[in-house]
Enzyme design. Sequence first.
Site, PDB file in Angstrom:
ATOM      1  N   ASP A  45       0.852  -1.184   0.000  1.00  0.00           N
ATOM      2  CA  ASP A  45       0.000   0.000   0.000  1.00  0.00           C
ATOM      3  C   ASP A  45       0.894   1.243   0.000  1.00  0.00           C
ATOM      4  O   ASP A  45       1.752   1.389   0.874  1.00  0.00           O
ATOM      5  CB  ASP A  45      -0.884   0.001   1.253  1.00  0.00           C
ATOM      6  CG  ASP A  45      -2.294   0.481   0.965  1.00  0.00           C
ATOM      7  OD1 ASP A  45      -2.423   1.513   0.275  1.00  0.00           O
ATOM      8  OD2 ASP A  45      -3.259  -0.158   1.421  1.00  0.00           O
ATOM      9  N   ASP A  71      -3.142   4.747  -2.239  1.00  0.00           N
ATOM     10  CA  ASP A  71      -4.231   5.312  -1.448  1.00  0.00           C
ATOM     11  C   ASP A  71      -4.604   6.712  -1.937  1.00  0.00           C
ATOM     12  O   ASP A  71      -3.727   7.559  -2.129  1.00  0.00           O
ATOM     13  CB  ASP A  71      -3.781   5.363   0.014  1.00  0.00           C
ATOM     14  CG  ASP A  71      -4.882   5.757   0.958  1.00  0.00           C
ATOM     15  OD1 ASP A  71      -5.888   5.023   1.027  1.00  0.00           O
ATOM     16  OD2 ASP A  71      -4.741   6.791   1.643  1.00  0.00           O
ATOM     17  N   HIS A 105     -11.225  -2.906   3.145  1.00  0.00           N
ATOM     18  CA  HIS A 105     -11.118  -2.473   4.544  1.00  0.00           C
ATOM     19  C   HIS A 105     -11.922  -1.212   4.841  1.00  0.00           C
ATOM     20  O   HIS A 105     -12.114  -0.866   6.008  1.00  0.00           O
ATOM     21  CB  HIS A 105      -9.648  -2.222   4.880  1.00  0.00           C
ATOM     22  CG  HIS A 105      -9.054  -1.112   4.069  1.00  0.00           C
ATOM     23  ND1 HIS A 105      -8.821  -1.225   2.715  1.00  0.00           N
ATOM     24  CD2 HIS A 105      -8.667   0.142   4.401  1.00  0.00           C
ATOM     25  CE1 HIS A 105      -8.321  -0.092   2.262  1.00  0.00           C
ATOM     26  NE2 HIS A 105      -8.211   0.767   3.263  1.00  0.00           N
TER      27      HIS A 105
END
Length: 555
Positions: free
Chosen positions: A98, A199, A330
Amino acid sequence: MTHKWWQNAAIYQIYPQSFQDSNNDGIGDLHGIIKRLPYLKKLGVDVLWLNPIYQSPLKDNGYDIADYEKILPEYGTMTDFDELLKEVHAHGLKLLMDLVVNHTSDQHRWFQESKQSKDNKYADYYMWRDPVDGHEPNNWHAAFGGSAWTYVPERGQYYLHLFAPGQPDLNWENPAVRESVWNIMRFWLDKGIDGFRMDVINLISKPEGLPDAPDPGTYPLTEGLVADGPKLNDYLHEMNDKVLSHYDVMTVGEMPSSKPEDAISYTGLDSHELNMVFQFQHVALEPNPDKRLGKWNDQPVKLPELKTALSRWQKALDGKGWNSLYWNNHDQPRAVSRFANDDPKYRVRAAKMLGTTLHMMQGTPFVFEGEELGMANVHYTSIDQYEDLESINAYRELVEEKKLVDGPTMLKYLANISRDNARTPMPWDSGKNAGFSDVKPWFALNPTYKEINAKAVLEDKDSVFYHYQKLIQLRHDSDLVKFGTYDEIDPDDAEVFAYRRHYQGKTLLVISNFTANTVTRDYDQGKADKLVISNYDDDQGTELRPYESKVYVFN
C-alpha cells in the site's frame, strides 16, 4: 494488444492487523501471513495486497505513516518482511504494498521539521497557508469530521489535512516531495515487490488557489473540488517515467469520485501512468438524502442503480482501460449484508451470487479477507463497540455535537456501513479466539465465528470458499471471461442482474437473482452449450430461485 500478467490475476487483500497473530500479542503480523500462505494458494489467488505495515502511530489504522522504510514493530521487523516476500514468491504468488503518499503522519520527521519554521529543508513539504481574517484559509471539511485545517503556532500558519489532523497532506507542487516519493517506491521495488495499491492517489493535485467549497456544510473532497486536480496526470506520468516503467509491476489507484473518462486518462492501455483504478460509484450508492449526513444511511441499494454503476464502467473502459472488480475492502461493509442478504437462510447462496456476478466481468477481481467465507456485517449496537476513527468521529459530530440525527438511528447507519464491519479478526476456526490468537484479539471477533470460519468452509465442498476457487480458475482458463466485451440485459429490472460477454465468436451469459423470491427470466439460456457454474446443484432453466446465479456459454 499485449496482455499483461495482472489481467489474468485474482488479488487477495490482507488487513494485517486482523489476519493472523503468530506471537500471541493479539495483533496480526507478518509471520501470521506466512503461516496462512498455503490457504491462500489453495484458494487460487495470484497476488496478495497488504494494507499498510509501516511504522505508524495508528491514528487511522496505519494510513498515517511515520516512516515508510520501517515495519511497525507489532507486525515484525524488516527481516520478517524479507522472509515474507521470499515465501510469497516461493508459493508462486506476488505481493502488492500500500502506497500512502497523499499525506504522512504528523509524527513523520518531514512534518516534525516542517512545522518548526518557514525556512528549513522540509518547510514546503506540506500544504501551509496563512490565516484569513484570523480563521482557516478556506471552508473545507475533513473526511473524518471537523475542519481540514489545523493551526501551528510555531509557524503561525495552518496545515491542510484532508483526513485526520494527524495526517497532514504533502505538497506535491514541490519537486523535492515528488523525488522523496520516488525514492520510497524504489526502496520497495528494489526489494522485489510486485507493485502498489495507491491510497487516494487522485487527491494529490489540489485545485489552484484552494477555493471554498460551494456548500460549507458538506464534505467537499469527493465533490469534484479536490479530486482529479489539474496536475494529476502530470504527476502520475512522472511517477511512471521515473519509477514504474523500470519495473514489471502492477498498480491500482484508489480514486474516489473519479469518472470512467478520468480513469481512461490515468489507466489507458497505451498510456504511461497506472494500470487500473478503484472506482467508488457502486459502493457510494444510497447516500443519505440529507447531505449533511454524507454516506451514513441504512437504505438497501436499488439493483437498477447498482447495475447502472457497474455497467457504466464495464462499457466505458472496454478496449481503452482496465477495471478493478471489488465488492469488499477495509473501507467498506461486508458485501453480502450491503448488497444481498446475510440472513443465515440465504447468506451462503447470496455470497456466491455476488461473487459470480462480479468475477464474470472484465477486469482484475479483488477478494478481501473473509469474503471467501461469506462473512457478514457485525451488527454492533453500541458506539463503545467501534474502533474506527471515521465511525466514532461521525457519531460524535452528527449525534452529540450537531444533533442532526439521534443515537439509535446513527447506530443503525453504522451497523450498515461502518468500516469496522470489515476489520474484525479473521475467523480461522470455531475454537478459542477463532484461531486468530491465543490471547484476546485487538478487536472483538465477529460473533458468527463459531459457524463462519475457514476450517468449516474447507470441510464443506459446497462452501463459498470452493465457489470462489472455481470462479478464479474460470478466469485463469478463459479468455472469454478475461477479455470479452460487455453487453447489459434489462438494465431497469429490479430483481435480476443479467449480462452477456462476447469474445472471438463465443458468448457468456450471466444471470443473478438479487431477491429472496423465485422469479422467471428467459434469456435463451435453453440454447446454451453448457452451464459453466451455478450456486445450485441443478438447473431449472428459466426459473431463478432465491439468490440463484448461473453462467452459461454459447459456442
